[in-house]
Enzyme design. Structure first.
Site, short mmCIF file in Angstrom:
data_model
loop_
_atom_site.label_atom_id
_atom_site.label_comp_id
_atom_site.label_asym_id
_atom_site.label_seq_id
_atom_site.Cartn_x
_atom_site.Cartn_y
_atom_site.Cartn_z
N GLN A 111 58.42 20.92 97.78
CA GLN A 111 58.63 22.18 96.91
C GLN A 111 59.99 22.68 97.08
O GLN A 111 60.83 23.37 96.20
CB GLN A 111 57.69 23.20 97.55
CG GLN A 111 57.44 24.27 96.19
CD GLN A 111 56.39 24.20 95.28
OE1 GLN A 111 55.56 23.36 95.53
NE2 GLN A 111 56.80 24.39 94.11
N LYS A 126 54.00 26.76 100.65
CA LYS A 126 52.69 26.12 100.10
C LYS A 126 51.52 26.67 100.82
O LYS A 126 52.09 26.89 102.16
CB LYS A 126 52.82 24.55 99.94
CG LYS A 126 51.79 23.79 99.02
CD LYS A 126 52.23 23.87 97.64
CE LYS A 126 51.15 23.14 96.62
NZ LYS A 126 51.60 22.91 95.29
N GLY A 165 48.94 28.67 91.60
CA GLY A 165 47.73 27.89 91.55
C GLY A 165 48.20 26.36 91.93
O GLY A 165 49.45 26.01 92.09
N ASP A 166 47.23 25.46 92.16
CA ASP A 166 47.56 24.17 92.45
C ASP A 166 46.05 23.49 92.38
O ASP A 166 45.25 24.16 91.67
CB ASP A 166 48.01 23.78 93.72
CG ASP A 166 48.42 22.38 94.12
OD1 ASP A 166 49.61 21.92 93.55
OD2 ASP A 166 47.74 21.60 94.68
N THR A 210 53.39 22.59 83.49
CA THR A 210 53.42 21.32 84.45
C THR A 210 53.31 19.90 83.52
O THR A 210 54.26 19.39 83.50
CB THR A 210 52.54 21.40 85.36
OG1 THR A 210 52.77 22.96 86.07
CG2 THR A 210 52.95 20.29 86.50
N ASN A 241 44.33 20.82 85.02
CA ASN A 241 45.53 21.57 84.43
C ASN A 241 46.57 20.69 83.90
O ASN A 241 46.89 20.69 82.89
CB ASN A 241 46.07 22.84 85.36
CG ASN A 241 47.01 23.40 84.75
OD1 ASN A 241 48.32 23.19 85.18
ND2 ASN A 241 46.72 24.38 83.60
P1 NDP Z 1 43.28 20.68 88.88
O1 NDP Z 1 42.31 21.09 90.09
O2 NDP Z 1 43.48 21.43 87.84
O3 NDP Z 1 42.74 19.07 88.60
C1 NDP Z 1 43.05 18.19 89.43
C2 NDP Z 1 42.43 16.90 88.86
O4 NDP Z 1 42.66 15.58 89.85
C3 NDP Z 1 40.97 16.97 88.84
O5 NDP Z 1 40.50 16.05 87.49
C4 NDP Z 1 40.34 16.40 90.00
O6 NDP Z 1 39.25 15.78 89.86
C5 NDP Z 1 41.54 15.15 90.22
N1 NDP Z 1 41.67 14.92 91.80
C6 NDP Z 1 42.11 15.92 92.50
N2 NDP Z 1 41.87 15.49 93.87
C7 NDP Z 1 41.50 13.99 93.55
C8 NDP Z 1 41.03 12.96 94.44
N3 NDP Z 1 41.32 12.83 95.68
N4 NDP Z 1 40.43 11.72 93.87
C9 NDP Z 1 40.25 11.78 92.46
N5 NDP Z 1 40.40 12.77 91.67
C10 NDP Z 1 41.29 13.97 92.25
O7 NDP Z 1 44.79 20.53 89.68
P2 NDP Z 1 46.10 20.26 89.01
O8 NDP Z 1 46.09 19.77 87.55
O9 NDP Z 1 46.69 21.83 88.86
O10 NDP Z 1 47.08 19.45 90.00
C11 NDP Z 1 47.07 18.06 89.89
C12 NDP Z 1 48.40 17.83 90.73
O11 NDP Z 1 49.52 18.14 90.13
C13 NDP Z 1 48.34 17.85 92.02
O12 NDP Z 1 49.11 16.86 92.76
C14 NDP Z 1 49.11 19.03 92.14
O13 NDP Z 1 49.86 19.29 93.40
C15 NDP Z 1 50.38 18.99 91.08
N6 NDP Z 1 50.94 20.00 90.61
C16 NDP Z 1 50.27 21.00 89.88
C17 NDP Z 1 51.03 22.12 89.35
C18 NDP Z 1 50.42 23.20 88.61
O14 NDP Z 1 51.09 23.89 87.85
N7 NDP Z 1 49.10 23.43 88.47
C19 NDP Z 1 52.54 22.11 89.56
C20 NDP Z 1 53.16 21.02 90.01
C21 NDP Z 1 52.44 19.75 90.61
P3 NDP Z 1 37.83 16.38 90.64
O15 NDP Z 1 37.80 17.74 89.81
O16 NDP Z 1 36.83 15.71 90.42
O17 NDP Z 1 38.40 16.67 92.00
#
Ligand code: NDP
Length: 445
Positions: A111, A126, A165-166, A210, A241
């Site tokens: 970050q 974080k 969020g994350d 994002t 997201n």
């Molecule tokens: P969400 O919680 O909205 O979604 C995460 C998605 O990834 C879900 O579909 C989840 O499935 C899947 N997932 C998470 N962990 C696993 C795993 N171990 N194995 C398989 N599937 C997995 O999170 P975000 O979309 O916000 O975040 C996704 C990524 O983007 C992360 O790496 C985050 O750090 C990064 N990010 C997010 C930002 C943001 O603004 N939100 C900004 C920059 C980076 P399930 O529900 O089944 O767990």
């Protein structure tokens, strides 16, 4: 790796035992710094590298809460305030059972450089917890968030540390945490959290930012080759997201996203993802990807296996760290993939990154490609400070401009240090030098 840098890395491994994701993130940055330090040796003086790999503050705390059946649970909370050279600590909160100190530290370290690339005056941090929101009622999530914020509140503030969020933390969780913060402080500090609801200080485009940014970054990379996303088949992982809004922007730019996934499996929809249905299933119903397949003729669910087995032109990993390994990278390359833009943080393993770079395809690392989220969080802070609200077009135009600038900074730094087209080196070098210059100006602190 140069000797001076190698020594710092060895110290990080020795001091942070077992924190493998943190080691991996530090290694990836330090590896890029060889040419930077060769050209500007003063960056290795005054223990600057040793200081940058050590968090300014690490907070770990107990989070007790009561479930709907009256049973008491104890989770662990974290906030790593990594570097405040450029501004208040800024970075998301992750609620996922896999969360531990090493994971939060890797995310906080990434970050620092990501936030520097946005050029918006935000430091790196974080946090999160090993709490698993899946299957919990709204009331349980609320009680957990309130307990978490009861401790976190004493460490954060609009000019100190601004979480967002994350994974596992979206608008609902930010709302519960903001409510508790306001109650504890008796102060409506809108700028203490980002990702807020639109009616209480949130910014238009933050939800989309994002995913949109990751796709805009892919489009900028393609433009350097005189190409675009138009007509390209896109593979997306995740269904949260980032994934949902990456799919939306890819569709707007004329591409056809055909996959998404969650921890239960991946979906292939060769006709192109039905975005409204996906939003209904994941955002409204909080369902699983199988619920999409049940309502979408022609789509198939693959339980187990890897989404990267599907052939496509562009890959957007948007789920989690290390979800794309060396074998998956080689399968993608054999399937004709020519662009990877990381929506998630560190989704590609070092072996995968090496395979992409060896093959000479366009590879955008997360700290550049997914910086649109935090950039728009900084825009939210700006609106909160000015007690104003921009319309969607204004906020999106700012995001688009910031992503273009990040892309161009990476390109310029890669050229400056003799590796044109290497976005990993470009992002690390450009982000590092911005933070390092300010740390030097601030003296030994
Ligand atoms: P969400 O919680 O909205 O979604 C995460 C998605 O990834 C879900 O579909 C989840 O499935 C899947 N997932 C998470 N962990 C696993 C795993 N171990 N194995 C398989 N599937 C997995 O999170 P975000 O979309 O916000 O975040 C996704 C990524 O983007 C992360 O790496 C985050 O750090 C990064 N990010 C997010 C930002 C943001 O603004 N939100 C900004 C920059 C980076 P399930 O529900 O089944 O767990």
């Amino acid at each position: 790796m140069q000797d001076v840098v190698e020594k710092v890395y060895e110290q990080v491994v020795a001091r942070n035992r077992g924190e493998v994701e943190f080691h991996q993130a530090v290694h990836e940055v330090l590896e890029s710094l060889g040419p930077v330090i060769a050209k500007h040796p003063h960056y290795a003086e005054g223990a600057l590298l040793e200081r940058i790999v050590e968090p300014e503050r690490q907070i770990m705390f107990r989070v007790p809460w009561v479930d709907d059946a009256g049973q008491v649970h104890v989770n662990r909370g974290f906030r790593i305030e990594f570097n405040s050279a450029l501004g208040p600590y800024k970075g998301g909160l992750r609620f996922h059972p896999s969360v531990n100190a090493g994971i939060i530290k890797f995310l906080g370290f990434e970050q620092i450089f990501k936030n520097a690339l946005t050029a918006q005056g935000i430091g790196g941090g974080k946090g999160g917890s090993d709490f698993d929101p899946h299957g919990r009622s709204d009331a349980e999530v609320m009680r957990f968030c309130q307990s978490f914020m009861t401790e976190l509140a004493r460490h954060i503030g609009p000019s100190t540390d601004v979480p967002a969020g994350d994974i596992g933390v979206g608008g609902r969780e930010i709302g519960y945490m903001f409510g508790q913060y306001k109650r504890l402080r008796n102060s409506y500090d809108a700028g203490v959290l980002t990702g807020k609801g639109l009616a209480w200080g949130g910014s238009l485009v933050r939800t989309e930012a994002t995913g949109y940014g990751t796709v805009l970054f892919a489009q900028s990379m393609l433009a350097t080759k005189g190409e675009s996303l138009e007509g390209k088949k896109v593979l997306v992982s995740g269904a949260g997201n980032v994934a949902i809004y990456a799919i939306e922007k890819a569709q707007q730019l004329g591409a056809t996203p055909i996959t998404f996934s969650d921890s239960s499996g991946y979906v292939v929809d060769e006709a192109g993802v039905d975005l409204e249905l996906l939003k209904q299933v994941k955002e409204v119903e909080r369902g699983r990807v199988a619920d999409y397949v049940e309502r979408r003729p022609g789509a198939r669910l693959v339980a187990g296996g890897s989404v990267w087995d599907v052939p496509g032109d562009v890959a957007l990993p948007c789920a989690t760290q290390n979800e794309l390994d060396g074998d998956a990278a080689n399968t993608l390359l054999r399937g004709g993939c020519g662009v990877v833009s990381e929506g998630a943080n560190m989704p590609s393993t070092p072996e995968a990154v090496e395979a992409f770079q060896k093959a000479g395809i366009l590879f955008g690392p997360g700290k550049a490609a997914n910086a649109g989220g935090v950039a728009t969080s900084a825009l939210e802070m700006e609106q909160n400070a000015g007690r104003t609200r921009w319309d969607f077009a204004t906020a999106e135009a700012k995001l688009t401009g910031i992503m273009a600038d990040i892309h161009d900074s990476c390109v310029a730094a890669a050229e400056e240090y003799g590796r044109p087209g290497d976005y990993v080196l470009g992002a690390n070098a450009a982000g590092f030098t911005r933070v390092a210059d300010v740390m030097i100006a601030h003296g030994i602190v």
